[in-house]
Design an enzyme around this catalytic site. Structure first.
Site, PDB file in Angstrom:
ATOM      1  N   LYS A  58       0.829  -1.204   0.000  1.00  0.00           N
ATOM      2  CA  LYS A  58       0.000   0.000   0.000  1.00  0.00           C
ATOM      3  C   LYS A  58       0.865   1.257   0.000  1.00  0.00           C
ATOM      4  CE  LYS A  58      -1.639   2.426   3.295  1.00  0.00           C
ATOM      5  NZ  LYS A  58      -2.277   2.985   4.506  1.00  0.00           N
ATOM      6  N   ASP A  85      -6.478   0.691   0.824  1.00  0.00           N
ATOM      7  CA  ASP A  85      -6.577   0.801   2.272  1.00  0.00           C
ATOM      8  C   ASP A  85      -7.974   0.347   2.695  1.00  0.00           C
ATOM      9  OD1 ASP A  85      -8.260   2.849   1.497  1.00  0.00           O
ATOM     10  OD2 ASP A  85      -7.462   4.288   2.932  1.00  0.00           O
TER      11      ASP A  85
END
Length: 221
Positions: A124, A142
């Site tokens: 991420k 996320d």
């Protein structure tokens, strides 16, 4: 589980999000690839608001890998104690800063694989940096993007990586650069976890298969 959106519905979903927020951008404060990398690494399990409050004073004294290593783990920790997991994050930020100095001359590499070799940097974080700094067509997943993707039927998956892989496959090329920001902001302010604002959602009709939509507001008399 919602049924997947069709290709036409996906294109319309992004068209509406792009129209709703023409110039999406990260809400983390940064002024370089390095400060963005640090800010994103600190943002795990924390809000952007809390990270910005901590990094304002921090970046005033340490905004480069050299300055961060010189600051040291203990002094760094004193700046980020208001952020969750601050002990681990302090260790990782010093570690990634040292590795940038040792392996990349203090520069942030423009390669996702290399970024993921830095302490505390997962997919991420690497995808956010690649997208925001290097204009890569990556979509960092996320909790907000994971929720929006599964709720709407845009990209159904049991893990963030599965959702991320699916998003890259189904997102039209014209929208790949901005997709991360559109989806995260939509999840943060509209498609919220506990009380989604379905009545104010631009995707409500025709672009969302979520079966438990909250009621639309009644028109004023």
């Amino acid at each position: 589980m919602p049924r997947p959106l069709t290709r036409a519905q996906i294109a319309e979903l992004y068209r509406r999000l792009a129209e709703d927020r023409p110039t999406p951008k990260t809400e983390l404060n940064y002024d370089s690839a390095y400060t963005l990398l640090v800010a994103v690494a600190l943002s795990a399990q924390a809000t952007d608001v809390s990270v910005n409050k901590a990094t304002g004073p921090l970046f005033a004294v340490a905004s480069t890998p050299e300055a961060m290593v010189a600051l040291g783990e203990d002094r760094l920790a004193s700046y980020i104690k208001t952020i969750g997991l601050w002990r681990t994050k302090a260790k990782n930020v010093i570690g990634l800063s040292q590795k940038l100095l040792d392996d990349y001359g203090g520069e942030v590499p423009a390669d996702r694989g290399a970024l993921q070799q830095l302490p505390g940097v997962g997919r991420k974080t690497a995808d956010v940096v690649m997208n925001e700094i290097f204009d890569a067509e990556t979509i960092a997943v996320d909790t907000h993007i994971f929720r929006v993707s599964n709720r709407t039927g845009l990209a159904i998956g049991k893990t963030p990586d599965a959702v991320g892989d699916r998003l890259l496959k189904v997102t039209p090329p014209a929208y790949r650069k901005g997709a991360h920001h559109w989806l995260i902001l939509h999840g943060r302010y509209v498609c919220k976890a506990r009380t989604p604002a379905c009545g104010a959602c631009v995707l409500r009709e025709g672009c969302c298969h979520f079966p438990q939509k909250t009621p639309a507001p009644k028109p004023a008399r």
